[in-house]
Structure formats: structure tokens, C-alpha cells
Design an enzyme around this catalytic site. Structure first.
Site, PDB file in Angstrom:
ATOM      1  N   GLU A  17       0.470  -1.361  -0.341  1.00 43.43           N
ATOM      2  CA  GLU A  17      -0.234   0.086   0.330  1.00 43.43           C
ATOM      3  C   GLU A  17       0.608   1.627  -0.258  1.00 43.43           C
ATOM      4  OE1 GLU A  17      -3.884  -0.101   2.689  1.00 43.43           O
ATOM      5  OE2 GLU A  17      -2.863   1.875   3.252  1.00 43.43           O
ATOM      6  N   LYS A 168     -20.715  -6.536   2.851  1.00 43.06           N
ATOM      7  CA  LYS A 168     -20.150  -6.122   1.853  1.00 43.06           C
ATOM      8  C   LYS A 168     -20.356  -7.033   0.747  1.00 43.06           C
ATOM      9  CE  LYS A 168     -18.011  -2.730   4.986  1.00 43.06           C
ATOM     10  NZ  LYS A 168     -16.414  -2.336   5.305  1.00 43.06           N
TER      11      LYS A 168
END
Ligand code: FAD
Length: 291
Positions: A17, A168
């Protein structure tokens, strides 16, 4: 191969990331890290979306450059903060236009300086699950979502967090990535509770600590205190930056080893735009050899 298919393979996936830099010097540091980390062939890399949507243009630009100028698969983060549905559609369209088909769909945090309560844009979305559903209507996207092994600060508790991840998944999420993990048991508890209900790969976030002040500030912002054993090991060497870094990498390596042994589908390294500590942990784990 798509990211979710990768996550279901027998070998663990590796992802890194980054955040979009604010200055030319920051951009140089980021691109140096990207080039070094590219050599170990991660399965994907992701680029964060600044608090309040403040880095929208930079996030799009960095993700686009990664997709176009490197061999890496890029995933762009996107939040609902301060955006109408029309604006969210436009950003997703921008990503699609530059070939980005992987999006980490997030609600985002309430802007700092307010009363800490979440307030949606009057024509926007209030939950990540709604953003997942929106993105899925806009094209053939792989959608990731956030997970919180130490319980999201606004959540009613562990069962609610599991329920939110299930929702989700039902909205179309293909994978989940967790907040940075410092307690492997918390990660495994969440991973197992979700696995009992849905086929959603949950990859743990991992940050090799190199700076004690920085991690203390991040843990405060996340609303998650660091476990005492971790704090003790790091504070024991706090006067010696090299030792902090060595212990930080050791802790990340131990956590990663345990989670991989217990079947974590991947590791998502939070790099802070530097390659060194991440590559050390990666090397300690012997991951380069099996890739
Ligand atoms: P949601 O899933 O919408 O959850 C928000 C809160 O609402 C939680 O407390 C949840 O329990 C509750 N909730 C949601 N749905 C329901 C429901 N149906 N019923 C009851 N309660 C519900 N932030 C950024 O600004 N930019 C980034 O790039 C970024 N990247 C991140 C990457 C990762 C891997 C992670 C873990 C977090 C990241 N964040 C980022 C932080 C994230 O935006 C915040 O933690 C935010 O507060 C929660 O986002 P979410 O997507 O989990 O929201």
C-alpha cells in the site's frame, strides 16, 4: 489473473500500500519504493485516498501511472467522504478510463475538527456496502473492502463487524483487507467468523514499524491501541532508531509467519512509501523464494 482468484490460490498473495505524495520530493521517494518493490512481483499494489477525498486527483494520477508505466496491478482506494453519488460515479469513471479495474471501496472517516460523527453528503452514501453496490453497477470491477480485527471504533462490537463484512460480501465485495494487525488472534477470529458465513478472502494489513512516534499517532487515529507486548518491545529500544526499526521488522515477521501458518490468504504491507522495512520482512519470510 484477477486479484480474488489470486487470493484463492494455494500460495499467499502479497500486496503493498502506498499513499499519494504531496511534494516532488515525496514523489521521488514513492517512485523509488515502487521500483524496488516491483522487483519482488507483488500480486497488486494499492493507493490510498486522502481523508476527506483531498487527494482525489493525486490518487488517480499515481494509480494511473502505476498501471501504465509498471508491471504492477493497481488497486485504487475510494471513499464516500464529502461526495455525491454523481461525483463518486465520475471518479470511478476516471479510474476505468485509465484502465484501473480494482477499487477498495470505503466509507472514509469523518473529517477532522468536527464532532467525530459521520455525516454523509446530502446526495451521497453512508456505508461502504452501498459504495460496493454502486461500483458493481458501473462495470466489471474487482472491489475490495476494509475489515477491522480490533473492532471498528464506531461499531457496536465484534458480531456487528462480522455482519458488516457479510453485508459487504453480499453487496458484491470480492476481497477484504484489514486495518494493520498487531494481534494475530484478533485477525484469525474475524477471518474465521467471516469464513463460516461467506467466501470472502480477508488479507491482513501489516506494517513493519520503523518509527515509534508515527505508529503511536496512527494507532490513535485508528482508534485502536497497540497491544501492550508490542508497545513494551518497541519502547524498550525507543532511544535507538535503528533498534526500533529492527524490532519493528521482527514483530511484523512474527505476526506474518503466524498468520500465514494459520492460512491467511495474503499479506497487505503498509509501506508508508518506503521499501526497506517491507523488503526485510518479506525476505525474512522467505517469500521471494516461493514466488
Ligand atoms: P463502513 O463499512 O461503512 O463502516 C463504517 C461504520 O459503520 C463501522 O462502524 C461499521 O461497523 C458501521 N456499519 C456499516 N454498515 C453497517 C450496517 N449495515 N449496520 C450497522 N453498522 C454498520 N480511509 C480513507 O480516508 N482513505 C483510504 O484510502 C483508506 N484506506 C483504508 C484501507 C484499509 C485496508 C482500511 C482497513 C481502512 C482504510 N481507511 C481509509 C479507513 C476507513 O475509511 C475508516 O476506517 C472508516 O471509518 C470505515 O470505513 P469502512 O469502509 O469500513 O466503512
Amino acid at each position: 489473473m484477477s486479484i480474488p482468484a489470486d487470493l484463492r490460490q494455494s500460495r499467499p498473495t502479497i500486496s503493498f500500500e502506498f499513499f499519494p505524495p504531496a511534494t516532488p520530493a515525496g514523489a521521488e521517494t514513492l517512485w523509488d519504493a515502487i521500483r524496488r518493490l516491483e522487483r519482488v512481483q507483488p500480486d497488486f499494489v494499492s493507493v490510498t485516498y486522502g481523508a476527506g477525498g483531498t487527494t482525489q486527483d493525486r490518487t488517480v494520477a499515481v494509480t494511473e501511472r502505476i498501471a501504465q508505466e509498471t508491471t504492477l496491478t493497481a488497486m485504487a482506494h475510494l471513499t464516500c467522504v464529502g461526495a455525491s453519488v454523481a461525483q463518486l460515479r465520475r471518479v470511478v469513471g476516471q479510474y476505468a478510463a485509465v484502465g484501473i479495474r480494482n477499487i477498495l471501496a470505503l466509507r472514509g472517516d469523518p473529517p477532522r475538527g468536527g464532532d467525530g460523527r459521520w455525516v454523509a453528503h446530502p446526495e451521497g452514501l453512508s456505508r461502504a456496502e452501498d459504495l460496493v453496490a454502486l461500483i458493481k453497477t458501473l462495470g466489471d470491477f474487482t472491489v475490495g473492502v476494509a475489515a477491522f480485527p480490533d473492532i471498528h471504533p464506531e461499531s457496536a462490537g465484534f458480531d456487528n463487524d462480522v455482519e458488516v463484512l457479510v453485508r459487504k460480501a453480499d453487496a458484491g465485495a470480492d476481497l477484504a483487507v484489514t486495518q494493520m494487525v498487531f494481534d494475530a488472534d484478533s485477525y484469525l477470529r474475524l477471518r474465521d467468523a467471516v469464513a463460516a458465513r461467506r467466501d470472502l478472502p480477508v488479507a491482513p494489513g501489516l506494517m513493519p514499524v520503523t518509527n515509534l512516534k508515527q505508529i503511536a499517532r496512527m494507532s490513535e487515529l485508528m482508534g485502536t491501541p497497540l497491544p501492550q507486548p508490542v508497545v513494551r518491545r518497541l519502547t524498550a529500544v525507543e532511544g535507538d532508531p535503528e533498534a526500533v526499526r529492527r524490532v519493528g521488522v521482527e514483530i511484523a515477521t512474527e505476526l506474518a509467519r503466524r498468520m500465514l501458518d494459520e492460512g491467511a490468504p495474503g499479506l497487505h504491507f503498509i509501506t508508508m512509501n518506503h521499501s526497506g522495512a517491507t523488503l526485510e520482512a518479506f525476505g525474512n519470510l522467505g517469500l521471494a523464494a516461493v514466488r
